[in-house]
Write a protein that holds these residues in place. Structure first.
Motif, PDB file in Angstrom:
ATOM      1  N   PRO A  45       1.120  -1.172   0.088  1.00 49.56           N
ATOM      2  CA  PRO A  45       0.351   0.489   0.394  1.00 49.56           C
ATOM      3  C   PRO A  45       0.989   1.518   0.237  1.00 49.56           C
ATOM      4  O   PRO A  45       0.081   2.340  -0.213  1.00 49.56           O
ATOM      5  CB  PRO A  45      -0.713  -0.236   1.416  1.00 49.56           C
ATOM      6  N   THR A  46       2.055   1.243   0.443  1.00 48.07           N
ATOM      7  CA  THR A  46       2.911   2.391   0.347  1.00 48.07           C
ATOM      8  C   THR A  46       3.994   1.875  -0.548  1.00 48.07           C
ATOM      9  O   THR A  46       4.652   3.657  -0.895  1.00 48.07           O
ATOM     10  CB  THR A  46       3.954   2.446   1.957  1.00 48.07           C
ATOM     11  N   GLU A  47       3.680   1.720  -1.950  1.00 42.62           N
ATOM     12  CA  GLU A  47       4.518   0.879  -2.905  1.00 42.62           C
ATOM     13  C   GLU A  47       4.360   1.712  -4.234  1.00 42.62           C
ATOM     14  O   GLU A  47       4.124   1.031  -5.450  1.00 42.62           O
ATOM     15  CB  GLU A  47       5.258  -0.153  -2.691  1.00 42.62           C
ATOM     16  N   LYS A  48       3.414   3.011  -3.929  1.00 39.28           N
ATOM     17  CA  LYS A  48       3.089   4.266  -5.223  1.00 39.28           C
ATOM     18  C   LYS A  48       3.943   5.213  -5.138  1.00 39.28           C
ATOM     19  O   LYS A  48       3.995   5.897  -3.918  1.00 39.28           O
ATOM     20  CB  LYS A  48       1.958   4.117  -5.070  1.00 39.28           C
ATOM     21  N   TRP A  49       4.536   5.386  -5.986  1.00 43.28           N
ATOM     22  CA  TRP A  49       5.260   6.610  -5.755  1.00 43.28           C
ATOM     23  C   TRP A  49       4.885   7.843  -7.016  1.00 43.28           C
ATOM     24  O   TRP A  49       3.922   7.324  -7.955  1.00 43.28           O
ATOM     25  CB  TRP A  49       6.998   6.296  -5.795  1.00 43.28           C
ATOM     26  N   PRO A  50       5.024   9.123  -6.791  1.00 44.16           N
ATOM     27  CA  PRO A  50       6.216   9.194  -5.631  1.00 44.16           C
ATOM     28  C   PRO A  50       5.188   9.882  -4.794  1.00 44.16           C
ATOM     29  O   PRO A  50       3.592   9.187  -4.756  1.00 44.16           O
ATOM     30  CB  PRO A  50       6.247  10.763  -5.905  1.00 44.16           C
ATOM     31  N   TRP A  51       5.532   9.560  -2.681  1.00 39.26           N
ATOM     32  CA  TRP A  51       4.572   9.752  -1.853  1.00 39.26           C
ATOM     33  C   TRP A  51       4.185  11.050  -2.249  1.00 39.26           C
ATOM     34  O   TRP A  51       4.869  12.266  -2.954  1.00 39.26           O
ATOM     35  CB  TRP A  51       5.296   9.591  -0.929  1.00 39.26           C
ATOM     36  N   PRO A  52       2.970  11.566  -1.340  1.00 37.95           N
ATOM     37  CA  PRO A  52       2.286  12.975  -1.849  1.00 37.95           C
ATOM     38  C   PRO A  52       3.957  13.952  -0.704  1.00 37.95           C
ATOM     39  O   PRO A  52       4.426  13.593  -0.049  1.00 37.95           O
ATOM     40  CB  PRO A  52       1.359  13.302  -0.705  1.00 37.95           C
ATOM     41  N   TYR A  53       3.996  15.086  -2.009  1.00 38.17           N
ATOM     42  CA  TYR A  53       4.436  15.933  -0.733  1.00 38.17           C
ATOM     43  C   TYR A  53       4.593  17.171  -0.465  1.00 38.17           C
ATOM     44  O   TYR A  53       3.824  18.048  -2.009  1.00 38.17           O
ATOM     45  CB  TYR A  53       5.984  15.773  -1.682  1.00 38.17           C
ATOM     46  N   GLU A  54       4.596  18.113  -0.270  1.00 37.65           N
ATOM     47  CA  GLU A  54       4.640  19.474   0.296  1.00 37.65           C
ATOM     48  C   GLU A  54       5.825  19.972   0.713  1.00 37.65           C
ATOM     49  O   GLU A  54       6.975  19.267   1.765  1.00 37.65           O
ATOM     50  CB  GLU A  54       3.644  19.859   1.433  1.00 37.65           C
ATOM     51  N   LYS A  55       6.140  21.472   0.546  1.00 38.89           N
ATOM     52  CA  LYS A  55       7.494  21.612  -0.008  1.00 38.89           C
ATOM     53  C   LYS A  55       7.824  22.033   2.359  1.00 38.89           C
ATOM     54  O   LYS A  55       6.527  22.540   2.606  1.00 38.89           O
ATOM     55  CB  LYS A  55       6.996  23.330   0.025  1.00 38.89           C
ATOM     56  N   LEU A  56       8.003  22.211   2.439  1.00 37.88           N
ATOM     57  CA  LEU A  56       9.057  22.266   4.020  1.00 37.88           C
ATOM     58  C   LEU A  56      10.129  23.924   4.090  1.00 37.88           C
ATOM     59  O   LEU A  56      10.533  23.905   2.610  1.00 37.88           O
ATOM     60  CB  LEU A  56       9.881  21.265   4.685  1.00 37.88           C
ATOM     61  N   ASP A  57       9.823  24.560   4.481  1.00 34.38           N
ATOM     62  CA  ASP A  57      11.167  25.279   5.862  1.00 34.38           C
ATOM     63  C   ASP A  57      12.062  24.157   5.481  1.00 34.38           C
ATOM     64  O   ASP A  57      12.498  23.771   7.089  1.00 34.38           O
ATOM     65  CB  ASP A  57      10.667  26.293   6.737  1.00 34.38           C
TER      66      ASP A  57
END
Lengths: 265, 265
Positions: A45-57
């Protein structure tokens, strides 16, 4: 192999045609020679890419890593500096990733001095978020490789924490020339004349973790913006053996040549 | 540091008092010197240890690792040889662990020749299942360290697959004396006179992954039975720097001494 030219950062880039890329000119990732034949990824279930990402400081991330070092050490500190924020902003799959299990990356894997845990943690972050090349993109691997090269070349530690546990002037900066813990820490200890167990050495490594976390988020943010141009490469493609670029550090002048063609036997 | 005695497997064990442990006499893990102060682990849903475990067949696991190498390479092969079976037998938290993200461990982390991916994969398995020492037990870390020592000392590859892709007689056995990919593969390539890209080198590494997977499951099964007595140790405790036991391999006779007391500055 005559290592005089190739076993340097500049020589490596020149010989792989990556000087242009390092200077900021686009290198098509798909143009990289394949390390091996691609195959399908599995389907956890976690082996779908890319994972969601939000920009970080990056600075906030680095502060988290600095403080996390004192709880879970370099590898887990880098991973958790990114994943703890994404757990809060996004949730899964970050919540289910067992960050603390990676405490063992400390000391170059349980004190063996192999890959610096900060580098290992950064590679886990980039590859977990961007995925493995068998899932369709080499970017995660090359971003991790770029971070190792940056780490090797940088005057470390780069990052200065807001509330340092040790005064900045007691933490000299050194160049490892390698992604290995043993060499990175050893060169710093020699320069600082401080032992492994000293508060200064510990704070130096906490700052290294923070520096790597900062750099990792800079690159991930660029990727999120569609502006990431990798300077990462796979050294084994150049040297015909899995290797760093510092051959003479261990081999001296007598760098052996790897076999280059299958011998008839 | 005078490395003549301490920088050998026997000298290391002798000096850390682990000869008795290596000989099979119980060493209390809690008696190991602490690498740093313990702290509380975080509480993600998979960060509760130990993870559920059911004993696996080492030979079956090794066959899976051997074949997985040709899909996802050494690190992911070792992890998936164990976790794919536990996904089927138990389910979570194994299903949510993104095994394929660890493909980057190939070639000692993206071809850099640092820690052999099979060793990295084994450490991920033991530490993910048994947990980090800040969660209460050092066993996962010490089991991983024991596997690296075993790997360094073994005539590799140990495991012979049932249906080998390359004939056994074309795969010589060599002793790495190190957990690093560069040294392990380099010594094998020199002995075999086969290049990195050869089918023989690839099959050798697939067999190494299988060998490490076999050994990992042997130790996990012993732990499940309550019969695991570690011979693992943290080299940094002995050498006062994160290190392997092969100092002279790189330093020759001039092994530098790390600072041992904070200098007044």
């Amino acid at each position: 192999m005559n290592c005089n030219e190739t076993c340097t950062r500049r020589g490596f880039l020149k010989n792989t045609g990556l000087v242009a890329a390092a200077a900021g000119i686009t290198l098509a990732v798909s143009g990289m020679p394949k390390f091996a034949t691609a195959a399908a990824a599995k389907d956890g279930p976690t082996e779908k890419w890319p994972w969601p990402y939000e920009k970080l400081d990056p600075a906030v991330t680095a502060e988290i890593a600095y403080n996390e070092w004192y709880r879970a050490y370099c590898g887990a500190a880098v991973i958790n500096s990114v994943f703890s924020q994404l757990r809060a902003k996004i949730g899964e799959p970050y919540k289910s990733f067992p960050v603390d299990a990676f405490l063992f990356l400390e000391g170059g894997v349980s004190g063996w001095g192999t890959i610096c845990g900060s580098n290992a943690g950064a590679n886990i972050v980039t590859n977990a978020i961007l995925g493995p090349r068998i899932a369709g993109s080499e970017t995660g691997m090359l971003m991790g490789s770029e971070i190792m090269q940056w780490y090797s070349d940088a005057k470390m530690p780069v990052f200065l924490p807001k509330e340092p546990k040790i005064k900045d002037e007691l933490i000299p900066k050194t160049v490892a020339g390698s992604p290995l813990c043993h060499i990175s820490v050893g060169r710093w200890m020699a320069e600082a004349d401080k032992p492994l167990a000293s508060a200064e050495r510990k704070d130096r490594c906490a700052r290294v973790a923070a520096s790597v976390a900062y750099r990792t988020v800079e690159l991930l943010n660029a990727w999120k913006d569609g502006a990431y141009v990798t300077t990462g490469a796979i050294p084994a493609m150049k040297y015909k053996i899995q290797a760093q670029h510092n051959c003479t550090d261990c081999h001296g002048k007598d760098v052996p040549s790897p076999p280059v063609a299958a011998a008839a036997k």
